[in-house]
Structure formats: C-alpha cells, structure tokens
Design a protein around this motif. Sequence first.
Motif, PDB file in Angstrom:
ATOM      1  N   TYR A 180       0.955  -1.279  -0.070  1.00 31.69           N
ATOM      2  CA  TYR A 180      -0.088  -0.042   0.075  1.00 31.69           C
ATOM      3  C   TYR A 180       0.618   1.068  -0.052  1.00 31.69           C
ATOM      4  O   TYR A 180       1.920   1.169   0.571  1.00 31.69           O
ATOM      5  N   GLY A 181       0.543   2.132  -0.663  1.00 30.06           N
ATOM      6  CA  GLY A 181       1.163   3.350  -0.609  1.00 30.06           C
ATOM      7  C   GLY A 181       0.540   4.423   0.476  1.00 30.06           C
ATOM      8  O   GLY A 181      -0.956   4.388   0.591  1.00 30.06           O
ATOM      9  N   ILE A 182       0.969   5.177   1.112  1.00 31.80           N
ATOM     10  CA  ILE A 182       0.684   6.055   2.050  1.00 31.80           C
ATOM     11  C   ILE A 182       0.961   7.645   1.508  1.00 31.80           C
ATOM     12  O   ILE A 182       1.782   7.949   0.856  1.00 31.80           O
ATOM     13  N   TYR A 183      -0.508   8.325   1.172  1.00 32.33           N
ATOM     14  CA  TYR A 183      -0.280   9.598   0.394  1.00 32.33           C
ATOM     15  C   TYR A 183      -0.916  10.777   1.295  1.00 32.33           C
ATOM     16  O   TYR A 183      -1.736  10.540   2.323  1.00 32.33           O
ATOM     17  N   ARG A 184      -0.295  11.922   1.145  1.00 32.18           N
ATOM     18  CA  ARG A 184      -0.938  13.291   1.515  1.00 32.18           C
ATOM     19  C   ARG A 184      -1.505  13.854   0.548  1.00 32.18           C
ATOM     20  O   ARG A 184      -1.101  14.116  -0.598  1.00 32.18           O
ATOM     21  N   ILE A 185      -2.939  14.593   0.823  1.00 33.59           N
ATOM     22  CA  ILE A 185      -3.645  15.316   0.195  1.00 33.59           C
ATOM     23  C   ILE A 185      -2.749  16.150  -0.543  1.00 33.59           C
ATOM     24  O   ILE A 185      -2.462  17.337   0.307  1.00 33.59           O
ATOM     25  N   VAL A 214       4.164   9.730   0.351  1.00 33.71           N
ATOM     26  CA  VAL A 214       5.150  10.008   1.795  1.00 33.71           C
ATOM     27  C   VAL A 214       5.693   8.584   2.375  1.00 33.71           C
ATOM     28  O   VAL A 214       6.528   8.511   2.903  1.00 33.71           O
ATOM     29  N   GLY A 215       5.246   7.428   1.516  1.00 32.51           N
ATOM     30  CA  GLY A 215       5.693   5.973   1.947  1.00 32.51           C
ATOM     31  C   GLY A 215       5.080   4.748   1.536  1.00 32.51           C
ATOM     32  O   GLY A 215       3.808   4.992   0.821  1.00 32.51           O
ATOM     33  N   GLN A 216       5.381   4.010   1.846  1.00 34.77           N
ATOM     34  CA  GLN A 216       4.868   2.493   1.529  1.00 34.77           C
ATOM     35  C   GLN A 216       4.508   1.716   2.966  1.00 34.77           C
ATOM     36  O   GLN A 216       5.316   1.767   3.702  1.00 34.77           O
ATOM     37  N   ALA A 217       3.651   0.726   2.885  1.00 34.12           N
ATOM     38  CA  ALA A 217       3.497   0.042   3.984  1.00 34.12           C
ATOM     39  C   ALA A 217       2.740  -1.256   3.615  1.00 34.12           C
ATOM     40  O   ALA A 217       2.305  -1.551   2.470  1.00 34.12           O
TER      41      ALA A 217
END
Length: 333
Positions: free
Chosen positions: A156-161, A181-184
């Motif tokens: 999964y990708g972690i995203y900021r609006i 902003v990252g991956q998990a």
Amino acid sequence: MAQPPSWQQGLRGDAPERYTVVRGDTLWDISGRFLHHPWQWPEVWQVNPQIRNPHLIYPGDVIYLYDCNGRPCLGLERGQGEVRLSPEVRRIPPREAIEPIPLEAVQHFLRDHRVIDDPEALEELAYVVAGDDRRLISGAGDRLYARGHLERGPRYGIYRIGERYTDAATGELLGLELESVGQARLERQEGDIAVLEALSASQEIRNNDIVLPLEGRELTRDFMPRAPDEAVDGQILAVPGGVRFIGRLQVVALDRGRRDGLAPGHVLQVEQLGERVSDPRTGETLRLPGTEAGLVMVFRPYRKMSYGLVMRATRTLAVGDRVHSPAAGVAHR
C-alpha cells in the motif's frame, strides 16, 4: 490519419537518408532528425507488417527515408538480432526498445504523484488514525493503524492530500493530487481497523494520510508522438512542486484528459497569451495575438486532466498558458 507531410514542408532540409539508432536515443529525438514536427511521425511511418512489434525500435535498427507516392515515408530495417555460428545459433540477448521520451524525467514523478478522478470518493478511502504508542508521526519500521477495509496481499502507498485541480472557467473539480509519503504492508485487519507496517517513508507519516493500493506505474514504451485525433483546447493548470516558470523536460498538469480525447503520446502546442494593451484612440482594452511557445507530450492522462512533459520550450512557460492541438504549418524553431 492526417494527410502525410510533403517533401518541402514536412521534412527537415538536413534530414539524413538513413539513420542508425543508438542507445540513448528516444523516439522524439529520431522524429526530430527527420521532421520539422515530431508529432507527424505516424503519418510517415511505414513498416514491414512481417516485422514483429513494428512500433518498437531498438539500438542498431536503421530508419531510412524513401519516396512514397510523391511524399516522404520512413521505413525500418531491423539491426542484427541473431548471429549464426555453424553448427549452432547464438542468440544475442533481447534488446531493450528505445524510449518514446526521456522516461527518467517522469518515472520519479510517477512514484510520488497520483490523481483521484473523483475527490468525493476520498471519504471512502482508508486513512491513518494512529501510530504505535499513540504516535502522531511515524516512519519506516513503525506500526500504523488505519481505518478502512484493506485486502491482504498488495503493498500500500501512504499519500498526503495535495493540490485540488479545478477548471479556471467553470470551477469544476478536475482531480485531487495525492503526494506519496511512504509505503506499507498489511499485517492484519480487525473490524474496520487495519494494522500495517511502514516499509519506507520519504516524509513523516501522519494521522489522516490516505492509504491506497499502489497503482501500476509502468509507462507504455511503444506509444508514438502524434497529434490528438480530436481538437483539444485547454491550459496549463499547475506545475507540481510549486515551480512558477516552466522549461524543457518539466512535468505540467493540464486541464484536459481522457474525456477530451487525450491519450499517451498526444502532443499539444503551448501558446502564451498576448499582452493586454489600451487602444490609443478609443481607450478599449485589447488582447494582442498569442505566441507559440513550446510543445507538451501527454504521458499520463486521467479522466478530466493529464500530466504532460514539456518537450520543447522556446520561451519560459507559465501556469495559465494555453495548450491546443498542434498546427502542422507552424514553423520549426
């Protein structure tokens, strides 16, 4: 397909009769060696239908110029792909096709940016609600808690609006940009709470960051530069990263997308609006004619908007500059 260009108008005066493709070439580079307008490549491209993957071009291939019913055509001769050594045949390892554009200019961008076509769906997406030990900020190796149902398996990708893109004329919301902003990876799901492990982080992961399956980011490598099939008229919406002035090989966001007929490889001309002046006799405000200032190639279209790469800039481009279907008669610069 549009009418092929003539020998006098479409072909460069210094076009070679034959050109051997070398490593590092792009399709845009090769087009520009032969044609005033690289987007006319499909109109002069003729290949032997027996050639496998005729739209893929490799180092060592030869592009040659010939007469095609009174108009210029470009043909392909495959380079040496097999060496015969009796009594065995030694095959050269598969060659990597040349890129349509300098893909390194956009690959990093695509890893860090994506667009949600329907921002109203944002409320239905999973989002970070806490870090381990009630942390508000997390990083690689930390455990995260997200609210929403996630499927086990994919990363999964972690995203900021990021920026909200809107049509300047109508106010319609065209898309919502998300910045990575990252991956998990998903450890487990308990009710509507997902437990994840942060695998990487380019920034601190914060509460309310969005969690989405990583989208396929591979660009097609066999598209050709070409004019859109339909007339397109729009403008440069923004430059991701907040850059004000735009030059060659910079990524821009455009306010036209798939619903307007745009596809990967479509080339648009950039026009800078003329200055506003006052008529010395009547006092009326007049807009002077615009000036053609560059070319943009679409590489990632979304439904209502697109990302494009500036392939040529004869002036410094700016947000708000008009983009439109190219005119073959515009002089090469």
